[in-house]
Design a protein around this motif. Structure first.
Motif, short mmCIF file in Angstrom:
data_model
loop_
_atom_site.label_atom_id
_atom_site.label_comp_id
_atom_site.label_asym_id
_atom_site.label_seq_id
_atom_site.Cartn_x
_atom_site.Cartn_y
_atom_site.Cartn_z
N VAL A 127 25.42 39.24 37.57
CA VAL A 127 26.62 40.05 37.83
C VAL A 127 27.71 38.74 38.32
CG1 VAL A 127 27.74 41.60 39.50
CG2 VAL A 127 25.34 41.98 38.43
N ARG A 128 29.02 38.94 38.05
CA ARG A 128 29.83 38.22 38.52
C ARG A 128 30.43 38.52 40.01
NH1 ARG A 128 31.05 33.51 36.81
NH2 ARG A 128 32.79 33.93 37.95
N LEU A 129 30.75 37.63 40.80
CA LEU A 129 31.12 37.72 42.18
C LEU A 129 32.56 37.10 42.35
CD1 LEU A 129 30.97 38.92 44.99
CD2 LEU A 129 29.45 37.06 45.62
N GLU A 130 33.68 37.63 42.51
CA GLU A 130 34.98 36.86 42.38
C GLU A 130 35.46 37.32 43.89
OE1 GLU A 130 35.41 35.47 40.10
OE2 GLU A 130 34.48 36.18 38.26
N ASN A 131 35.83 36.26 44.67
CA ASN A 131 36.36 36.48 46.14
C ASN A 131 37.85 35.91 45.86
OD1 ASN A 131 36.75 36.05 48.76
ND2 ASN A 131 35.67 33.91 48.97
N VAL A 132 38.68 36.79 46.35
CA VAL A 132 39.94 36.48 46.49
C VAL A 132 40.71 36.81 47.75
CG1 VAL A 132 40.56 39.14 45.61
CG2 VAL A 132 42.25 37.31 45.11
N TYR A 133 41.77 35.96 47.92
CA TYR A 133 42.53 36.08 49.05
C TYR A 133 44.22 36.55 48.54
CZ TYR A 133 45.39 34.81 53.42
OH TYR A 133 46.12 34.65 54.50
#
Length: 260
Positions: A99-105
């Motif tokens: 699974v991809r985990l994308e962390n964004v601000y």
């Protein structure tokens, strides 16, 4: 697997409460936003002392910055420039199960909701447009989390009437976020587990001496998942007590548990 997300507003200044959170909640993965530190100065030692041996950083001096901290093996392989100016606002990894985990601000957008007089607002909308194009092409099961800096529903703010023209709750921002949501048929886990119109805030301004007195909160932090990943989600919570800890961030963590 427990995945947490927290805009920490300086990881070095608030490392003690990050350690407290990790001891109390024990997430497998922690996504941090607004770390405000270059990669070489990131405080890795406290995380490793607690068993979080995987530290994936995308930092910037004094501003922005994101990181993913994990006690399970992750593979780092993307840092998207959705701001188109090399600001450190995204980092993504692949979890052990693929699974991809994308962390964004997402940018806050300044004070005025008008791109002509406030370029920061235009940058925010353009950032979301680039994210939307990315989401349209997604072919992997993905979790998208972080500080989106938008409270989309009327019940996501303490007063819809008073904030409708305030950046983070304007119609144009809400429309842009809806476009991102539709681009991949995401599931908003915050509202999946805490259905509207139930109270669900993740941010309270520092301007209030007592953040609980007026409870003037907004839901700016989110965790979304591809539908096949969302089907594995078994719980989701907002860790409000963290807002009262020593030297708190103005945001509180989200924690979602998945059955994988």
């Amino acid at each position: 697997m427990k995945i947490a997300s927290w805009n920490i507003n300086s990881v070095r200044f608030r490392i003690e409460i990050v350690e407290q959170f990790l001891r109390e909640e024990a997430p497998d993965v922690l996504c941090l936003q607004e770390t405000k530190v270059i990669d070489g100065d990131f405080p890795e030692a406290p995380f490793r002392a607690l068993g979080y041996d995987h530290v994936i950083k995308h930092g910037q001096r004094m501003h922005h910055g994101v990181a993913i901290i994990a006690r399970v093996p992750v593979v780092a392989d993307d840092r998207f420039d959705w701001q188109a100016n090399q600001e450190a606002r995204h980092v993504g990894v692949r979890l052990p199960n693929g699974v991809r985990l994308e962390n964004v601000y997402v940018p806050a957008g300044g004070d005025l909701p008008d791109r002509e007089v406030n370029p920061k607002f235009g940058q925010k909308l353009d950032f979301l447009a680039r994210m939307t194009e990315w989401a349209k092409a997604l072919q992997h099961p993905t979790i998208l989390t972080g500080d989106f800096n938008i409270a989309p529903l009327e019940c996501d703010v303490w007063s819809h009437k008073q904030l409708i023209n305030t950046v983070s709750h304007t119609a144009i921002e809400i429309e842009a976020l809806a476009g991102l949501h539709a681009a991949h048929d995401w599931v908003d886990l915050g509202r999946h587990f805490i259905p509207a119109p139930q109270r669900n805030f993740t941010w309270w301004s520092y301007r209030a001496k007592d953040w609980t007195a007026g409870d003037r909160g907004r839901r700016l932090d989110h965790m979304w998942a591809s539908r096949e990943v969302a089907d594995k989600a078994v719980s989701h919570k907002v860790c409000e007590p963290c807002r009262s800890w020593l030297k708190p961030s103005d945001h509180v963590p989200l924690v979602t548990e998945f059955a994988f």
